[in-house]
Scaffold this motif. Sequence first.
Motif, PDB file in Angstrom:
ATOM      1  N   ASN A 192      -8.897  -4.428  -0.994  1.00  0.00           N
ATOM      2  CA  ASN A 192      -9.900  -3.419  -0.669  1.00  0.00           C
ATOM      3  C   ASN A 192      -9.635  -2.165  -1.497  1.00  0.00           C
ATOM      4  OD1 ASN A 192     -11.321  -4.739   1.534  1.00  0.00           O
ATOM      5  ND2 ASN A 192      -9.380  -4.579   2.610  1.00  0.00           N
ATOM      6  N   VAL A 199       1.652  -6.640   4.181  1.00  0.00           N
ATOM      7  CA  VAL A 199       0.445  -5.875   4.463  1.00  0.00           C
ATOM      8  C   VAL A 199       0.505  -5.540   5.939  1.00  0.00           C
ATOM      9  CG1 VAL A 199      -2.050  -5.912   4.519  1.00  0.00           C
ATOM     10  CG2 VAL A 199      -0.848  -7.064   2.678  1.00  0.00           C
ATOM     11  N   ARG A 223       0.479  -1.163   2.424  1.00  0.00           N
ATOM     12  CA  ARG A 223       0.955  -2.293   1.617  1.00  0.00           C
ATOM     13  C   ARG A 223       2.327  -1.978   1.064  1.00  0.00           C
ATOM     14  NH1 ARG A 223      -3.735  -5.319   0.506  1.00  0.00           N
ATOM     15  NH2 ARG A 223      -5.378  -4.123   1.529  1.00  0.00           N
ATOM     16  N   PRO A 226       3.937 -10.530   9.792  1.00  0.00           N
ATOM     17  CA  PRO A 226       4.361  -9.145   9.518  1.00  0.00           C
ATOM     18  C   PRO A 226       4.864  -8.475  10.790  1.00  0.00           C
ATOM     19  CG  PRO A 226       1.973  -9.392   9.363  1.00  0.00           C
ATOM     20  CD  PRO A 226       2.536 -10.766   9.479  1.00  0.00           C
ATOM     21  N   TRP A 239      -7.123   3.054   2.232  1.00  0.00           N
ATOM     22  CA  TRP A 239      -8.318   3.453   2.985  1.00  0.00           C
ATOM     23  C   TRP A 239      -8.795   2.311   3.880  1.00  0.00           C
ATOM     24  CZ3 TRP A 239     -11.725   6.027  -1.418  1.00  0.00           C
ATOM     25  CH2 TRP A 239     -11.083   7.199  -1.850  1.00  0.00           C
ATOM     26  N   ASP A 240      -8.276   1.108   3.608  1.00  0.00           N
ATOM     27  CA  ASP A 240      -8.685  -0.058   4.404  1.00  0.00           C
ATOM     28  C   ASP A 240      -7.821  -0.195   5.662  1.00  0.00           C
ATOM     29  OD1 ASP A 240      -6.340  -0.716   3.210  1.00  0.00           O
ATOM     30  OD2 ASP A 240      -6.979  -2.691   2.514  1.00  0.00           O
ATOM     31  N   HIS A 241      -7.196   0.881   6.101  1.00  0.00           N
ATOM     32  CA  HIS A 241      -6.408   0.948   7.342  1.00  0.00           C
ATOM     33  C   HIS A 241      -5.040   0.294   7.206  1.00  0.00           C
ATOM     34  CE1 HIS A 241     -10.578   0.577   9.556  1.00  0.00           C
ATOM     35  NE2 HIS A 241     -10.590   1.409   8.537  1.00  0.00           N
ATOM     36  N   ARG A 242      -4.713  -0.194   6.009  1.00  0.00           N
ATOM     37  CA  ARG A 242      -3.484  -0.976   5.896  1.00  0.00           C
ATOM     38  C   ARG A 242      -2.458  -0.307   4.998  1.00  0.00           C
ATOM     39  NH1 ARG A 242      -7.304  -5.987   5.009  1.00  0.00           N
ATOM     40  NH2 ARG A 242      -8.148  -5.912   7.110  1.00  0.00           N
ATOM     41  N   SER A 245      -6.155   1.868  12.898  1.00  0.00           N
ATOM     42  CA  SER A 245      -7.550   1.481  13.049  1.00  0.00           C
ATOM     43  C   SER A 245      -8.463   2.408  12.260  1.00  0.00           C
ATOM     44  CB  SER A 245      -7.932   1.474  14.525  1.00  0.00           C
ATOM     45  OG  SER A 245      -7.623   2.717  15.088  1.00  0.00           O
TER      46      SER A 245
END
Lengths: 837, 326
Positions: free
Chosen positions: B252, B289, B277, B8, B272-275, B294
């Motif tokens: 997540n 992704v 998509r 990515p 919410w999982d910092h990523r 952080s």
Amino acid sequence: MDPALSAVRLTVQEAIHTLSSSEDVGHILSTLGTLKRYLGETENPTLSEKEEFTTTHFSAVLRCLVSRLSPGWLELSPDGQLEQLWESFFLDGPPDQAFLVLMEAIESTAGPSFRLMKMARLLEIFLSKGRMAALMEEQCRPQTKPSFPLFQETLLSKVVGLPDLLGNCLQQDNLTQFFPQNYFPLLGQEVVEALKAVVNFLQGGLDCSVSFVSRVLGKVCIQGRKKEILGVLVPQLTVLTQDSCLWQRVCWRLVEQVPDRAVEAVLTGLVEAAPRPEVLSRLLGNLVVKNKKAQFVMTRKLLFLQYQHTTPMLQSLLGYLAVDSQRRPLLIQVLKELLETWGNSSAVRHAPLEQQCYISKAILVCLAHLGEPELQDIRDELLASMMAGVKCHLDSSLPPVRRLGMIVAEVISSRIHPEGPPLKFQYEDDEMSREMLALATPGPADACSSETGGPSLASVVTETPVEIPEKTVDSDVPSVQPQGSDSELDSDDEFIPYDMSGDKELKSSKEPLYIRDCVEALSTSEDLERWEAALNVLEGLVYRSPEATREVSVELAKVLLHLEEKTCMAEFEQLRQRALVAVTVTDPERVAKYLTTQFYGVNYSLRQRMDILDVLVLAAQALSRPRSLQKLPQHGPPGCGTLCAPALASSQPGNAAAPDWQVVVEERIKSKTRRFSKGCPQRELSGGPNEFNSVAGYFFFPLLQHFDRPVVTFDLLGDDQLVLGRLAHTLASLMYLAVNTTVAVPMGKALLEFVWALRFHVDTYVRRGLLSAVSSVLLSVPTERLLGDLPDELLEARSWLADVAEKDVDEDCRELAVRALLLLERLKDKLLSISSP
Amino acid sequence: MAALFPPPPGPRFVLRGTQSPVNTLHFCPASQALESPLLFSGSQSGLVHIWSLQTRRTVAALNGHRGQGVTWLKTLPQGHQLLSQGRDLRLCLWDLAEGRNTIMDTVQLDSVGFCKSSVLAREQLCWMLAVPGKGSDEVQILEMPSKTSVCTLKPEADAKAGMPMCLGLWQTSSSPRPLLLAGYEDGSVTLWDISERKVCSRIACHEEPVMGLDFDSQKAKGVSGSAGKVLAVWSLDDQQSLQVCKTHELTNPGIAQVTIRPDHKILATAGWDHRIRVFHWRTMKPLAVLAFHSASVHCVAFATDGLLAAGSKDQRISIWSLYPCP
């Protein structure tokens, strides 16, 4: 004496006299014509007269003809009639005598001359007219007169030695036809022609002997020209023997008659050249059963004493043993012996890897050929040798040897217990293991297809190109299908997904924030999530708070060293190792002291001891590097470069590690920027002081102290040679990293002593470590100190290195020794260049 | 197989300096009023930052929400008027023309929830605004700029929909009737016909509260994300009824916002999982992704030229350039 025969003698004597003295063309021509009549088909001279001429006088006539040869003599008849007639004597007369006289004349003629060239050209014509086949055919014919062994011997050596003789005589002017690479294929073709004639004789009810041809074949093979001659011979014989029993018998006879000392060369060549076991079986018949020497070559020499042969050759050799029921007992015998060697611990330790690989392959091929009942008969023996073999293979310190043991054991156990639960080892799939497993699967389908296809020469040639397109079609299919199903209507091609392997579940945040919390979580925590989180963040925490780390460094090292994997964490080993390295780097003196004493401690597993060694090397590497580089997340050793970027980023929020794109950008800038000042870009980096300098001793010397003192659980000089090998490699790395430090000289001295004590160790891995240790001493200790402080050690090392470079069984060892020798050589050059000006 | 795909990409650039978690983002294209494209970001500290995408620096910071977090930003089509919604129960209309940064008007809100408002421009100077209403489950529709309340949409009492969580006003090109899509706390998405004040259709597509939705009026399809693990794609048929077409399971749980790119090719979610998509909009094939932040990603926004911006709790705004618009 028969008056007719004495008349012949008179005529010949007269003719020779005329030929040697007369200058009159007409006279010469008529004399030659008279002689020529004896060679012709006409009725005039009776058969007995002809025979008398050819056996007794022909050579003398030829010699006389040769002696008269000169440009002036040939030009006596300007229309070339004389020359033609002259040549015809050599080309039409009995080939053996003509050949011998020609060779004799060529040998005795000195230097480049008209006569020599003329003879050579004549020999070329002789060869191209198929007279060599006629010569061999002559020798195969039922001999009416008692044969002269000496004569045949001479003929043999001339036939086989022709390229050498001609090469010696003609030197630069040699004709291409006489080059070995051209001559021996031609000879092969002539052998086929001669054999065809023999088969014709046999069909005609005549008795024949192929022993001369066998001897020719044997001699050529001994001279190392088996590829050239058999490359022509075998394909043709393959075709000829296919449908004809007579041809097969001739072939068997041909091989049987090969003299004992040439059997090995011929058989090796045949096994190499025969494409399939069935072909080999047609060519050889049951030779191995009949001939002791052949049996020795086929069942011992090619399998146990040599190991350079290719896998297809092994397959056709063992396949040959398996094809006939008379030979099958031999195959079983071979398998037993192979397994015995395979399971011999001394062989495992001392034989080169290539040979072990060869023997393992042979075992697998044998197993593939043997049927269920045969294996059941010898099951107990197989099992016993397998158990012994697995043990000593797994004991080896070389991963490929261990893997060989695993593969072979898996295959054997699956064959002798086909119904039981399969034995399964964990090993990484690589090219070798796949190849070996492919060997183990019996391939009846494969054998059938090649057999039914009819191994005519044409089909042999076309087989390969036919198979290739099939294969490509096969491999294309899976790649085509997804494309077809995926592309619906318009172009999705512009949206190529990125790698999403980093998309893992996010752990709830229970990360400890302080070193002491980490220590507590790792040592006592029952909460596994917290335990994992602590391990995850530990490395980052240590680097960010060196002061706090120093307070608990030894305690932390202890916890980490004894840490066991409680959950199935993906990167447990790496995380633990990186944390240990971080602690060691932060507080090198105390932690290194602790770790090195623990290395010789009592209650540790081999794994832990090797971890200690790894950590010491990695920490030393980090310390000896300039500070600026340490900020980068590359504390890992060059070997375990599987650092996971996302895990690292999440473990150090805030001061995020430089992501890939930054590296890429820097690389690009570097490649586009032209710098005038520097030659080697690495020079620039090593600006700071080597922090390893002050602590190198703590890393190094304690490791050397106790290696010869075994404790109950740990015996470096005994069974635990794997650790000893690791120790040697570790010491070598530490020595190398201690370059430019003040302790390098005593370290080098101690290390050379260590090497000297162990130089004849039987384990390859240990020897490799010792050799790299020598190299690193040569690299790290300053030249003048080497000469001043360690001259004796250097001399000793040099002779040992020379010995290893020449005689060691392991290829890597030899290479390492050669490298060390080169370093020594460079050292010498440097000294000379210093002292000379 | 992983080796077949490229790794990515990293962000094009990163905007730092909000010094507070970024709650909302909005791109403003270059127009007659503004020479260069701008990005607006609303932070939890109550400031609205205006970023120039050319210099990558803040142009100005608007302080109008009395230190309470800004939850929603939107420019009006004219380009020099900005709407900002804050947790101080005010909706401010800013005048940005000619370098002015002044509040022209404010609307008092009654809801303390996190529901973002929605706006629908109808004519040059007339636009419709949907805001969370006084009752906890109500949505209020206002005619602007007159601030006259058009209606209040309240689900039937037995529906137990809970609070509205996200709103989307739209209208089809064929009919002038404005429609409202609202995601509720119980995980349902409801389509309201504003002129008739009634529910056209309602589907329960999530187990958890709906956190964000976006609608593609060309394909009559929309997507919604919730606090749970599922991303739902639903479509609207001719009888104005919603149907779930497809759901996509995420690794997540927790989607803060879903945005479809203006050219309707791809969509992005703020996790919410910092990523972040990225999906292919038509097939919902996962494309990327992006793990850069952080902390939770709060918002994603697309510019008309395809630039993607994401704002996160870690106080950074990352700008990405993926799958460029043709």
